[in-house]
Motif scaffolding. Structure first.
Motif, PDB file in Angstrom:
ATOM      1  N   LEU A   1      -0.988   1.177  -7.552  1.00  0.00           N
ATOM      2  CA  LEU A   1      -1.713   2.229  -8.266  1.00  0.00           C
ATOM      3  C   LEU A   1      -2.854   1.689  -9.133  1.00  0.00           C
TER       4      LEU A   1
ATOM      5  N   HIS B   1      -6.310  12.174  -6.286  1.00  0.00           N
ATOM      6  CA  HIS B   1      -5.182  12.294  -7.213  1.00  0.00           C
ATOM      7  C   HIS B   1      -4.169  11.201  -6.891  1.00  0.00           C
ATOM      8  N   ARG B   2      -3.325  10.867  -7.877  1.00  0.00           N
ATOM      9  CA  ARG B   2      -2.389   9.767  -7.683  1.00  0.00           C
ATOM     10  C   ARG B   2      -1.296  10.064  -6.648  1.00  0.00           C
ATOM     11  N   THR B   3      -0.889  11.326  -6.553  1.00  0.00           N
ATOM     12  CA  THR B   3       0.169  11.654  -5.584  1.00  0.00           C
ATOM     13  C   THR B   3      -0.232  12.730  -4.578  1.00  0.00           C
TER      14      THR B   3
ATOM     15  N   PHE C   1       1.317   7.271  -1.714  1.00  0.00           N
ATOM     16  CA  PHE C   1       0.872   7.453  -3.093  1.00  0.00           C
ATOM     17  C   PHE C   1      -0.266   6.477  -3.390  1.00  0.00           C
ATOM     18  N   GLY C   2      -1.168   6.907  -4.248  1.00  0.00           N
ATOM     19  CA  GLY C   2      -2.282   6.046  -4.608  1.00  0.00           C
ATOM     20  C   GLY C   2      -3.415   6.176  -3.605  1.00  0.00           C
TER      21      GLY C   2
ATOM     22  N   ALA D   1      -9.233   5.285   1.798  1.00  0.00           N
ATOM     23  CA  ALA D   1      -8.554   5.599   0.543  1.00  0.00           C
ATOM     24  C   ALA D   1      -8.976   6.982   0.052  1.00  0.00           C
ATOM     25  N   ASP D   2      -8.066   7.613  -0.664  1.00  0.00           N
ATOM     26  CA  ASP D   2      -8.298   8.952  -1.213  1.00  0.00           C
ATOM     27  C   ASP D   2      -8.568   8.810  -2.707  1.00  0.00           C
TER      28      ASP D   2
ATOM     29  N   THR E   1       0.880  -1.168   0.000  1.00  0.00           N
ATOM     30  CA  THR E   1       0.000   0.000   0.000  1.00  0.00           C
ATOM     31  C   THR E   1       0.920   1.223   0.000  1.00  0.00           C
ATOM     32  N   ALA E   2       1.924   1.144  -0.876  1.00  0.00           N
ATOM     33  CA  ALA E   2       2.940   2.194  -1.019  1.00  0.00           C
ATOM     34  C   ALA E   2       3.541   2.525   0.349  1.00  0.00           C
TER      35      ALA E   2
ATOM     36  N   GLN F   1      -3.340   6.032  -0.265  1.00  0.00           N
ATOM     37  CA  GLN F   1      -3.324   5.069   0.843  1.00  0.00           C
ATOM     38  C   GLN F   1      -3.165   5.800   2.171  1.00  0.00           C
TER      39      GLN F   1
ATOM     40  N   THR G   1     -13.540   3.787  -1.830  1.00  0.00           N
ATOM     41  CA  THR G   1     -12.573   4.367  -0.887  1.00  0.00           C
ATOM     42  C   THR G   1     -12.682   3.841   0.541  1.00  0.00           C
TER      43      THR G   1
END
Lengths: 423, 396
Positions: free
Chosen positions: B151, A278-280, A409-410, A274-275, A171-172, A412, B163
């Motif tokens: 990702l 945006h990816r970052t 990122f992603g 989770a968000d 999860t990054a 998490q 989410t």
């Protein structure tokens, strides 16, 4: 007598073994001494040439036998070393652990050194053809193993005699916390009495560094490496890539006490959200991080006044530290100004897949030692972030509960709540 | 019957055969189902390629599509199919509380950049410096995210707004097994009410073939059914691009929404047999017994067998030793889809239960017919290199 079930009637989960490796050293004792002395493990990169690189510093682990042998070998050794310490402390049979394994580790890729050697062993055709042709003539599975996502966990399962199919997860930057969460959940479901949760990351390769660099995520304060990671400071300019590992032996409190094991702390609650923004980048209102913190508090059965200290994600990027402050302020209100909150990353850098596990290990030690490690390099506070970051020097304090944040990122977001004592 | 029984209420599938649960059912039950193969692009390997996909149908924003390489797009698209099928897509409240477990490998590297670096390495002794030189100037900054394992889940959150939680498991077929097993366990214990679970694999990239061939696992030469590759040139695996996502729910949650239930997900079991210790065949047999207690009536088994010689032989002998089992090797028609293999097998098992019919043999020389209505169907994934899992899917 301690209660064996929590506020929701689930088994209480204790920690009975801890192991840790970072750029500061091998083992709990060395790490704790360095961490509480405000020592930094960040140094100039020596593993690979730094020509053309904007960032030339890191918190790599350079002192293990596998430090020069590629991401897969080093990640395995980091995981094994931490797990060995944790299992020994827990007093569990080192070859017959008797519970499942949850491993947070970086995604695996064939190392460039292997790509070069495969390619240059071939003679003709496109690069892809040459690699494939040479690959099918190999007589050993050594390179294959480094390319499989489950092979580190497979080897660890052999080494420690864990039960069943080991889970490797990512999860990054929240991976280490997720590995712990999966162990907690398995024990709460009654699937096992104990679980081995490990976060390990030995993937600080040139390509990894370049990738984060291209995303403008890394500090470029190369001149004084130990000063580069400065969470919550006004002049913070990115995180410092680092390596390390931590392992926790998680165990139902009942099982731990029944076999006379020493309880090092309680894993009281886990929360995630989770968000989808945006990816970052995180959602501007911070709602996913806020929800993750709240979920962890709820899961732990604690209100906002139930937390003594926050072990921050505190990466030293402009974005994270601002958002983390905003999220914590929203959850804890005015109280956040007087709550101690520090970032281990100021000293060990960002250990990516291992960070959540390492910081959980340090959180547990913070409680058992009654000492809060500082946030070092706090010379130029960000006026927009009003926090008691335990600046520059450790602080003695009774710490009954810790909130440890991990955001990645992603989208998490995973938070853990730990307690010193059973209820 | 328990309120926390795990039921399947949504299925999303993409493979060389097409997209969607219904299209797969039609293709797989139409007389003699035929595979779609491509032997031209990666000789001497055959692959099962992706079908034409209109990505915009599930990933509305072109900006989002551009942020993903094919593997992530495929997974995000297929997750959308499953959410749609379960009536969850676009339901903000349901998506915001939905948990997610994704089985993922890695995404596609930039083949042109890599090839350029390798070509230059022939005339350079300072290869580490060469790497820095090329990677700092030629890598697309966002490519890292488009290939990063977690990702795929991240993009599902962004595109479909799932989410509640987001976890990514890695580890080839075993990741798919653990994802389904963990999702089911969480529902059964009340830790979750509805979970999106699945995986995607895009084989049309040399690195994805290399991941098998470093271990000598790929079949070479003309296509053959999955059970007929022993003794043929190469390692036995023919790969395919594809993805499978399932919506799992507690019975109570599905009933409250009044949703159609495809099937109930009963036992999900997993293992890591010590294959080199000579215990492999019997441990696969034990796993079958654990998932599906031996019964008198015929049992349909949707096998995820990869074709890899040792693993496929062990699975075949375990399946064949039980007379009541009629197996279908799905890789014959789809190719091996790695992380997506187990969720795919579970999905096809659920479809058979729901449609009250079995599949015809995918390979008439190796598979026997199945008559009647399948009350329960076994799904298997015995990893080409390690890790095994099985699930029993039953009529509700």
């Amino acid at each position: 007598m301690a209660r064996y079930t929590d506020h929701l009637g689930r088994p209480v989960v204790a920690v009975t073994g801890i192991g840790v490796v970072t750029s500061l050293g091998v083992g709990k004792a060395d790490n704790w001494n360095a961490l509480t002395s405000g020592k930094s493990g960040i140094h100039p990169i020596v593993r690979f040439p730094v020509d053309h690189l904007n960032t030339r510093i890191a918190g790599t682990v350079d002192f293990l036998a596998s430090s020069q042998k590629g991401a897969s070998a080093l990640t395995y050794e980091l995981a094994e070393t931490a797990a060995q310490e944790a299992v020994a402390e827990a007093g569990v049979d080192a070859g017959d652990f008797g519970g499942p394994l949850f491993l947070a580790s970086p995604p695996m890729e064939l190392d460039w050194s292997e790509r070069f050697s495969l390619y240059n062993a071939g003679k003709e055709g496109s690069a892809a053809d040459r690699l494939l042709t040479v690959a099918r003539g190999l007589n050993s599975l050594d390179i294959f193993d480094t390319s499989q996502f489950g092979s580190i966990a497979d080897r660890l399962a052999d080494r420690f005699g864990t039960r069943g199919l080991p889970i490797t997860l990512s999860t990054a930057c929240a991976s280490g916390a997720t590995a712990i969460q999966l162990g907690v959940e398995a024990i709460r479901r009654g699937e096992c009495e104990r679980a081995l949760s490990i976060g390990a990351d030995g993937s600080a390769t040139a390509e990894a560094l370049i990738r984060f660099s291209l995303l403008s995520a890394l500090s470029t304060h190369n001149d004084i490496p130990e000063k580069a990671s400065k969470p919550f400071s006004k002049d913070r300019d990115g995180f410092v890539l680092a390596e390390g590992s931590a392992a926790l032996v998680l165990e139902s409190l009942e099982s731990a006490l029944a076999r006379g094991a020493k309880v090092l702390g309680i894993l009281r609650g886990c929360g995630e959200k989770a968000d989808d923004f945006h990816r970052t980048r995180s959602k501007p209102d911070g709602s996913p991080a806020i929800a993750a913190v709240k979920a962890a508090l709820d899961d732990a059965g604690l209100g906002v006044d139930g937390i003594t200290y926050v072990n921050a994600h505190g990466t030293s990027t402009p974005e994270n530290d601002k958002m983390e402050h905003m999220s914590l302020s929203t959850v804890f209100g005015e109280r956040i100004r007087s709550m101690p909150i520090s970032s281990n990353k100021s000293m060990i850098g960002h250990t990516l897949s291992a960070a959540g596990a390492i910081e959980a290990a340090f959180s547990l030690m913070t409680m058992s030692e009654s000492v809060i490690p500082p946030t070092i390099n706090y010379d130029n506070p960000d006026p927009a972030i009003e926090l008691d970051v335990v600046p520059n020097t450790k602080r003695s304090a009774e710490v009954a509960t810790v909130l440890s944040n991990s955001f990645g990122f992603g989208g998490q977001n995973t938070c853990l709540v730990m307690a010193r004592d059973p209820v | 019957m328990s309120p926390n029984d795990v039921v399947i209420t949504g299925i999303g599938l993409v493979s060389s055969l097409g997209e969607g649960a219904d299209a797969h059912w039609q293709k797989l039950t139409a007389g003699r189902p035929q595979p779609v193969t491509d032997a031209e692009r990666y000789p001497p390997y055959v692959i099962h390629p992706l079908p034409e996909i209109d990505w915009g149908l599930q990933i509305a924003k072109r900006g989002d599509q551009r942020q993903m390489e094919t593997w992530q797009r495929l997974g995000t698209y297929t997750a959308g199919l499953a959410l749609d099928d379960a009536g969850i897509k676009g339901d903000e409240a349901l998506c915001a509380t939905m948990d997610m477990v994704v089985a993922a490998g890695g995404g596609e590297r930039d083949e042109a950049v890599d090839s350029g670096i390798l070509a230059a390495s022939e005339s350079r002794s300072d290869r580490d410096v060469l790497l820095n030189e090329k990677l700092t100037t030629e890598l697309r900054p966002t490519l890292f995210l488009a290939q990063l394992s977690n990702l795929l889940a991240g993009n599902i959150s962004i595109v479909h707004k799932v989410t509640g939680s987001s976890r990514t498991f890695m580890g080839e077929e075993g990741a798919g097994v653990s994802a389904v097993e963990t999702a089911a366990a969480r529902i059964r214990s009340g830790q979750a009410s509805h979970v999106l679970v699945g995986g995607a694999f895009q084989t049309e990239h040399p690195d994805m073939l290399l991941g098998y061939e470093l271990g000598g696992y790929l079949h070479r030469g003309p296509w053959k059914p999955v059970w007929q590759r022993q003794g043929a040139e190469g390692g036995g695996v023919i790969t395919g691009s594809g993805a499978a996502f399932l919506v799992l729910e507690s019975r109570e949650h599905a009933a409250a929404r009044g949703r159609h239930v495809y099937a109930q997900l009963e036992a999900v079991v997993s293992g890591r047999s010590r294959r080199r210790n000579g215990d492999f065949d019997s441990s696969v047999a034990r796993l079958i017994d654990k998932a599906a207690a031996p019964a008198d009536r015929p049992l349909l088994a949707m096998s995820g067998a990869s074709g890899a010689h040792t693993a496929t032989k062990a699975e075949k002998s375990a399946l064949d030793s039980n007379n009541s089992i009629a197996s279908r090797g799905i890789a014959t028609l789809t190719g091996h889809m790695k992380e997506a293999q187990f969720p795919f097998a579970v999905a096809l098992a659920a479809l058979a239960v729901d449609r009250k019919a079995g599949y015809p043999p995918f390979d008439e020389a190796s598979e026997k017919p199945f008559e009647g209505i399948p009350q329960s169907v076994l799904a298997t994934a015995v990893g080409y290199h390690y890790f095994e899992g099985m699930a029993l899917v039953a009529a509700d």
